[in-house]
Design a protein around this motif. Sequence first.
Motif, PDB file in Angstrom:
ATOM      1  N   ILE A   1       2.519  36.212  46.248  1.00  0.00           N
ATOM      2  CA  ILE A   1       3.884  35.631  47.063  1.00  0.00           C
ATOM      3  C   ILE A   1       5.154  35.399  46.190  1.00  0.00           C
ATOM      4  CG2 ILE A   1       4.955  33.836  48.313  1.00  0.00           C
ATOM      5  CD1 ILE A   1       1.970  35.199  49.486  1.00  0.00           C
ATOM      6  N   LYS A   2       6.343  36.492  46.671  1.00  0.00           N
ATOM      7  CA  LYS A   2       7.477  35.569  46.031  1.00  0.00           C
ATOM      8  C   LYS A   2       7.450  34.760  46.034  1.00  0.00           C
ATOM      9  CE  LYS A   2      10.276  38.918  47.102  1.00  0.00           C
ATOM     10  NZ  LYS A   2      11.454  39.113  47.256  1.00  0.00           N
ATOM     11  N   GLN A   3       8.187  34.000  44.890  1.00  0.00           N
ATOM     12  CA  GLN A   3       8.432  32.375  44.680  1.00  0.00           C
ATOM     13  C   GLN A   3       9.507  32.082  45.548  1.00  0.00           C
ATOM     14  OE1 GLN A   3       8.241  31.290  40.403  1.00  0.00           O
ATOM     15  NE2 GLN A   3       6.359  33.220  39.886  1.00  0.00           N
ATOM     16  N   GLU A   4      10.597  33.009  45.105  1.00  0.00           N
ATOM     17  CA  GLU A   4      11.633  32.757  45.934  1.00  0.00           C
ATOM     18  C   GLU A   4      11.132  32.973  47.579  1.00  0.00           C
ATOM     19  OE1 GLU A   4      13.450  36.620  47.298  1.00  0.00           O
ATOM     20  OE2 GLU A   4      14.108  35.978  44.615  1.00  0.00           O
ATOM     21  N   SER A   5      10.524  32.817  47.795  1.00  0.00           N
ATOM     22  CA  SER A   5      10.267  32.638  49.522  1.00  0.00           C
ATOM     23  C   SER A   5       9.996  31.218  50.085  1.00  0.00           C
ATOM     24  CB  SER A   5       9.856  33.986  50.043  1.00  0.00           C
ATOM     25  OG  SER A   5       7.650  34.289  49.796  1.00  0.00           O
ATOM     26  N   ILE A   6       9.259  30.830  49.510  1.00  0.00           N
ATOM     27  CA  ILE A   6       8.652  29.216  48.770  1.00  0.00           C
ATOM     28  C   ILE A   6       9.701  28.199  49.907  1.00  0.00           C
ATOM     29  CG2 ILE A   6       7.043  27.588  47.808  1.00  0.00           C
ATOM     30  CD1 ILE A   6       6.192  29.977  46.352  1.00  0.00           C
ATOM     31  N   LYS A   7       9.463  27.568  50.974  1.00  0.00           N
ATOM     32  CA  LYS A   7      10.769  26.544  51.000  1.00  0.00           C
ATOM     33  C   LYS A   7       9.588  25.023  51.579  1.00  0.00           C
ATOM     34  CE  LYS A   7      12.071  28.855  54.916  1.00  0.00           C
ATOM     35  NZ  LYS A   7      13.096  30.043  55.305  1.00  0.00           N
ATOM     36  N   TYR A   8      10.526  24.062  51.963  1.00  0.00           N
ATOM     37  CA  TYR A   8      10.125  23.501  52.740  1.00  0.00           C
ATOM     38  C   TYR A   8      10.151  23.779  53.883  1.00  0.00           C
ATOM     39  CZ  TYR A   8       9.906  20.031  48.445  1.00  0.00           C
ATOM     40  OH  TYR A   8       9.817  18.865  47.486  1.00  0.00           O
ATOM     41  N   LEU A   9       9.320  22.804  54.905  1.00  0.00           N
ATOM     42  CA  LEU A   9      10.133  23.487  56.182  1.00  0.00           C
ATOM     43  C   LEU A   9      10.879  22.177  56.957  1.00  0.00           C
ATOM     44  CD1 LEU A   9       6.316  24.041  57.409  1.00  0.00           C
ATOM     45  CD2 LEU A   9       8.026  25.962  57.320  1.00  0.00           C
ATOM     46  N   THR A  10      11.919  23.327  57.996  1.00  0.00           N
ATOM     47  CA  THR A  10      12.895  22.725  58.091  1.00  0.00           C
ATOM     48  C   THR A  10      12.477  22.014  59.689  1.00  0.00           C
ATOM     49  OG1 THR A  10      13.905  24.102  59.778  1.00  0.00           O
ATOM     50  CG2 THR A  10      14.428  23.825  57.271  1.00  0.00           C
ATOM     51  N   GLU A  11      12.894  20.872  60.153  1.00  0.00           N
ATOM     52  CA  GLU A  11      11.977  20.491  62.022  1.00  0.00           C
ATOM     53  C   GLU A  11      12.191  22.001  62.836  1.00  0.00           C
ATOM     54  OE1 GLU A  11      10.877  17.968  63.431  1.00  0.00           O
ATOM     55  OE2 GLU A  11      11.051  16.527  61.060  1.00  0.00           O
ATOM     56  N   GLU A  12      12.955  23.082  62.263  1.00  0.00           N
ATOM     57  CA  GLU A  12      12.786  23.434  63.405  1.00  0.00           C
ATOM     58  C   GLU A  12      12.025  25.138  62.553  1.00  0.00           C
ATOM     59  OE1 GLU A  12      14.259  26.572  66.667  1.00  0.00           O
ATOM     60  OE2 GLU A  12      14.794  24.349  66.220  1.00  0.00           O
ATOM     61  N   ALA A  13      11.832  24.616  62.118  1.00  0.00           N
ATOM     62  CA  ALA A  13      10.163  25.827  61.015  1.00  0.00           C
ATOM     63  C   ALA A  13       9.508  24.927  61.431  1.00  0.00           C
ATOM     64  CB  ALA A  13      10.460  26.351  60.081  1.00  0.00           C
ATOM     65  N   VAL A  14       8.999  23.843  61.926  1.00  0.00           N
ATOM     66  CA  VAL A  14       7.774  23.147  62.023  1.00  0.00           C
ATOM     67  C   VAL A  14       7.390  23.647  63.408  1.00  0.00           C
ATOM     68  CG1 VAL A  14       6.815  20.732  61.927  1.00  0.00           C
ATOM     69  CG2 VAL A  14       7.866  21.308  60.019  1.00  0.00           C
ATOM     70  N   ARG A  15       8.675  23.597  64.213  1.00  0.00           N
ATOM     71  CA  ARG A  15       8.629  23.576  65.943  1.00  0.00           C
ATOM     72  C   ARG A  15       7.963  25.309  65.929  1.00  0.00           C
ATOM     73  NH1 ARG A  15      13.095  20.035  66.439  1.00  0.00           N
ATOM     74  NH2 ARG A  15      14.077  22.127  66.381  1.00  0.00           N
ATOM     75  N   LYS A  16       8.199  26.171  65.144  1.00  0.00           N
ATOM     76  CA  LYS A  16       7.989  27.090  65.597  1.00  0.00           C
ATOM     77  C   LYS A  16       6.412  27.510  65.321  1.00  0.00           C
ATOM     78  CE  LYS A  16      12.481  29.533  64.853  1.00  0.00           C
ATOM     79  NZ  LYS A  16      13.401  30.267  64.197  1.00  0.00           N
ATOM     80  N   LEU A  17       5.899  26.668  64.252  1.00  0.00           N
ATOM     81  CA  LEU A  17       4.724  26.896  63.545  1.00  0.00           C
ATOM     82  C   LEU A  17       3.593  26.131  64.562  1.00  0.00           C
ATOM     83  CD1 LEU A  17       5.526  26.495  59.785  1.00  0.00           C
ATOM     84  CD2 LEU A  17       5.195  28.884  61.165  1.00  0.00           C
ATOM     85  N   LYS A  18       3.933  25.020  64.941  1.00  0.00           N
ATOM     86  CA  LYS A  18       3.339  24.253  66.161  1.00  0.00           C
ATOM     87  C   LYS A  18       2.540  25.233  67.028  1.00  0.00           C
ATOM     88  CE  LYS A  18       5.082  19.950  65.658  1.00  0.00           C
ATOM     89  NZ  LYS A  18       5.470  18.393  66.542  1.00  0.00           N
ATOM     90  N   LYS A  19       3.917  26.257  67.067  1.00  0.00           N
ATOM     91  CA  LYS A  19       2.772  27.519  68.438  1.00  0.00           C
ATOM     92  C   LYS A  19       2.091  28.387  67.936  1.00  0.00           C
ATOM     93  CE  LYS A  19       7.385  27.921  70.087  1.00  0.00           C
ATOM     94  NZ  LYS A  19       8.597  29.100  71.142  1.00  0.00           N
ATOM     95  N   ILE A  20       1.019  28.304  66.979  1.00  0.00           N
ATOM     96  CA  ILE A  20       0.152  29.432  66.086  1.00  0.00           C
ATOM     97  C   ILE A  20      -0.805  28.247  66.278  1.00  0.00           C
ATOM     98  CG2 ILE A  20      -0.968  29.775  64.375  1.00  0.00           C
ATOM     99  CD1 ILE A  20       1.748  30.136  63.036  1.00  0.00           C
TER     100      ILE A  20
END
Length: 432
Positions: free
Chosen positions: A287-306
């Motif tokens: 994994i590219k290191q620069e793509s690793i980050k904390y998840l925002t509330e918006e990102a968490v809502r998107k991932l809940k769909k998985i």
Amino acid sequence: MSLLLQNTNSSLPEFPWKHWIYDYLIQMDISETVAIYLNMFLLLIALLVIIFVVDFIIRKILIGAFSQFAERSKTNFDDLLVKNKAPRNMAHIIPLLIGIAFVPGVFADFPYTEAILEKALQVFAILLTLWVIRSVLNTLKDYLKTLERFKDKPIDSYIQVFMIFAWLGGILSAIAIITGIPFIHFITGLGAISAVVILVFRDTILGFVASIQVSINDMVRIGDWITFEKYGADGDVIEISLATVKVQNFDKTITTIPTYALISDSFKNWRGMVNSDGRRIKRAIIIKQESIKYLTEEAVRKLKKIQLISEYIDTRQADIKAYNTEHHIDKSLLINGRNLTNIGVFRKYIDTYLNNHSAVNKDMMIMARQLAPTPQGIPLEVYVFSSDKRWENYEYIMADIFDHLLAALPYFELEIFELPSSSSFKEWNSKK
């Protein structure tokens, strides 16, 4: 055999018939010299005829008897005796004994020729003994290979070792007979050249020792899949002999490995995997290191769909909020307090995905782990065992898993490391 030959020679000391033809020729006023040679020649022809007739009859009787017995018996050992020509070789013993017994009478007037022929017949007796031993041992080898418990044992090595000692003893006995030196004295004299013998038979001795160790320690069996990088071998063992081990590679080529290399070098035997309940899959995505980050509330809502991780995210998010609220964490910055990261959630997704995969053995290790960072990125390794150990199906299962994981990466806003290609430089130049 030598004792039998001595008894045969001593049983006919006089040979009263040895001059019958000679006496008859003398009475016909033929010269003494001609009579002697004709007497020897005619007796020799008679002896040869008797030997060939007796050999033919005994051979037919023995082979016929063995063949009939083999048809009636339930075991295939007698069939293998016929196949390896054991009855045929045994049939030559009686004609040989007849020749040894009557040659002194035929050549009674030619002592020098008689001595040479007696030695030649004794040497042939040794050779015939070796042929019989070889036939019986080859039969034993073929028979043991038909038994299930001996199929993976290096039977060839043991047979070859025994035959080497048998041939060595036979050659030494023949030399002792030809030179007229007693066998014991001849063996004693070999001590002076033992170093030369060891040098000549170095590979044989090493192979013999190695084959014993391989068998005792059960290091390799016929049918085992081994990988021997030094010799370029990667395939199934098809033969273990005294000097070599033959491996049929997966591209159907044959690699020959010295037997002693199995104990002097390192190789991989896949028998443990074959006998286990699964075959290991151990491969990482970088994994590219620069793509690793904390998840925002918006990102968490998107991932809940998985669906695979929606329950996990709900539980973790509730725990994180409770912790942050209890400790009065300032969440204006994501770094404060406890947070979800995209790589952490993706690692959990991999773990859940593997536990739900139908081709994964659930009774063995299932793990998605993060390895130490490298200059290329963060390796995220899959460590799991497939239920199907067959090579083709194993590769399909592994490819199916990583096809899915690579396609799933963008949903977690992660990027895989990849060296720039020519198209990357062209795109960069065009933007510039």
